[in-house]
Scaffold this active site. Sequence first.
Site, mmCIF file in Angstrom:
data_model
loop_
_atom_site.group_PDB
_atom_site.id
_atom_site.type_symbol
_atom_site.label_atom_id
_atom_site.label_comp_id
_atom_site.label_asym_id
_atom_site.label_seq_id
_atom_site.Cartn_x
_atom_site.Cartn_y
_atom_site.Cartn_z
ATOM 1 C CG HIS A 121 -8.869 6.598 1.769
ATOM 2 N ND1 HIS A 121 -8.802 6.513 0.270
ATOM 3 C CD2 HIS A 121 -8.194 5.548 2.354
ATOM 4 C CE1 HIS A 121 -8.175 5.304 0.125
ATOM 5 N NE2 HIS A 121 -7.709 4.416 1.526
ATOM 6 N NE ARG A 157 -4.321 6.006 3.379
ATOM 7 C CZ ARG A 157 -5.059 5.305 4.214
ATOM 8 N NH1 ARG A 157 -5.464 5.560 5.055
ATOM 9 N NH2 ARG A 157 -4.941 3.989 3.734
ATOM 10 N NE ARG A 160 -4.952 5.614 9.712
ATOM 11 C CZ ARG A 160 -5.203 4.577 9.079
ATOM 12 N NH1 ARG A 160 -4.600 3.399 8.929
ATOM 13 N NH2 ARG A 160 -6.115 4.984 8.099
ATOM 14 C CG HIS A 190 -9.824 6.863 5.920
ATOM 15 N ND1 HIS A 190 -11.057 5.776 5.523
ATOM 16 C CD2 HIS A 190 -8.605 5.996 5.820
ATOM 17 C CE1 HIS A 190 -10.345 4.827 5.636
ATOM 18 N NE2 HIS A 190 -9.046 4.750 5.859
ATOM 19 C CD GLU A 230 -3.181 -1.034 1.912
ATOM 20 O OE1 GLU A 230 -3.099 0.026 3.029
ATOM 21 O OE2 GLU A 230 -3.933 -1.821 2.052
HETATM 22 C C1 SIN Z 1 -7.537 1.415 2.650
HETATM 23 O O1 SIN Z 1 -7.824 0.012 2.410
HETATM 24 O O2 SIN Z 1 -7.244 1.934 1.649
HETATM 25 C C2 SIN Z 1 -7.900 1.746 4.051
HETATM 26 C C3 SIN Z 1 -6.724 1.075 4.707
HETATM 27 C C4 SIN Z 1 -6.362 2.080 5.931
HETATM 28 O O3 SIN Z 1 -6.967 3.244 6.081
HETATM 29 O O4 SIN Z 1 -5.382 1.687 6.580
#
Ligand code: SIN
Length: 552
Positions: free
Chosen positions: A243, A289, A385, A350, A127
């Site tokens: 997000h 993010r 985060r 988010h 990610e």
């Molecule tokens: C996501 O699946 O993009 C969210 C995961 C997260 O907020 O850590």
Amino acid sequence: MISSRYIIPVDPRDAPVVRAGAVVVGSGVAGLYTALKLADFTEVAVLCKGGVFDSNSYAAQGGIAAAVGAGDSPDLHEEDTLAAGDGLNIRPAVRVVVKESPEAVKDLLRLGALFDRAGEELALAREAAHSRDRVLHAGGDATGRELVRALWEQVRGKPNIRIYEKAAVADVLTVKGRCVGVVAHTGDCGWTVFSAPATVLATGGAGQLYRLTTNPQGATGDGVAMAFRAGAAVRDLEFIQFHPTAYSGSGAPSFLLSEALRGEGAILRNVRGDRFMPGYHPMAELAPRDVVARAIVMEMERTESTHVYLDITHKSSDWLEKRFPTIYRFCRSQGLHLGSDWIPVAPAAHYMMGGIVTDLWGCTTVPGLFAVGEAASTGVHGANRLASNSLVEGIVFGKRTADRVRRYLEEAPDLPWPPGGDGEEAAVWPPERRCLAAGVEEDPSSLRLELQAMMSREVGVVRSADSLTRALSALGRWSPSLLSAGRNRDEIEWINLMTVARLVAEAAWFRTESRGAHFRRDYPARDDARWRVHIVFSREGGGWKVRCPEWN
Ligand code: SIN
């Protein structure tokens, strides 16, 4: 800010009492896991505002980060967490999470969590802002649902855990500065005191401050608001994570399109069809993010549009349906095919990086009151985060909190409820409450919509002195609510939202720099010389005090 110590409309000494060794407020992953660990040594009451599954955790898609893969290490996980946190993480807390998360994963497996596998091995995804594949997932994109399921199976098998659904906790009760439980409005019995020597707040975040949010209706910042009323310190509230990619089709609910899609190669295009992230950051779509969310907002402004597109059409529909079944189904319900259509997305509130100040063992600044999960500010996340660090933080600190509660129960003498000693009357039920039993005058659901529109406009992804001044003045108009009683769940939630909105807007106004998720158009640079500090609020003497302690 003037706010009441209590918002309950009744004298708690007149309410029926349920007793336990520990009360846990909230049934997300952090709440259920902590309850499970507490049940090893005491009677536990778990209070949920709605049903057990009405939590933010339940909707979590992406996964849970832990350095368990070949070539990964806690040191690398720490480096990535610190880089995303933009200079404000509390390092000892980060150390705790990165070192203890592999063990947390083992415990979850032992408790029956079914993580996805690649052959015999755990499947690990990438990610944004992770330098390694380290995100475990379950059911493809249903990690939260699987973790809640597994924990719930365990919790409901424990005879010493009692679950109370539809119990809207309004206040933390304190006697002589110590927490002795909570007061909740319950469907069955009206106002009820849940009395325990130890109370753990696991109430999640406050996404409902904003019009577009990935959080459920119940994410109204209850823990932060009630801890603040009870005198606990709260910290870093200006850092609200947006997000980058929530679904933004017209008239549709805001729905998360997991970052794991970008981890699998999805790209972002503006409404003209142009890919734009490489122009904003060397990591392009996999930048942290806050960077991606701001870039999207800038592209939306530049192209005068309300969304950009997420494009994962390089993957086949069959593959996508298997890897992201929930997202795939959602897109189908909107008439879109993930494998052939670009999906309209926009940033949505988010996650709340700040929260109730805790130490490395879940202790808040009020004895007997503990906090865990998104409601807590352990300092792990800093100003932004790292993806998939929240479920794991809830598990790691859930265990630590339970360990600390065990010692607390051994060491601290129980305070009786109701208290009987001289001079306790005013402390338990302050005189001003006796004439403030009137509730919120306007309809709380219309007020919430107005608040969300205002917060999205003035205290959103991009802020400035002008926008924040407008926000504070709007909040000032609603501030009589802070002195009202919350007579039911809607009113309690409105008062809590207002309380947290004030704290977020004040902190954002104070911080005259840009860092992590807090971006000021009028102060676009990070300013370590002045602002490598945490903004801490605590309610003292009817007003509030701000402290900016040294960075540690
Ligand atoms: C996501 O699946 O993009 C969210 C995961 C997260 O907020 O850590």
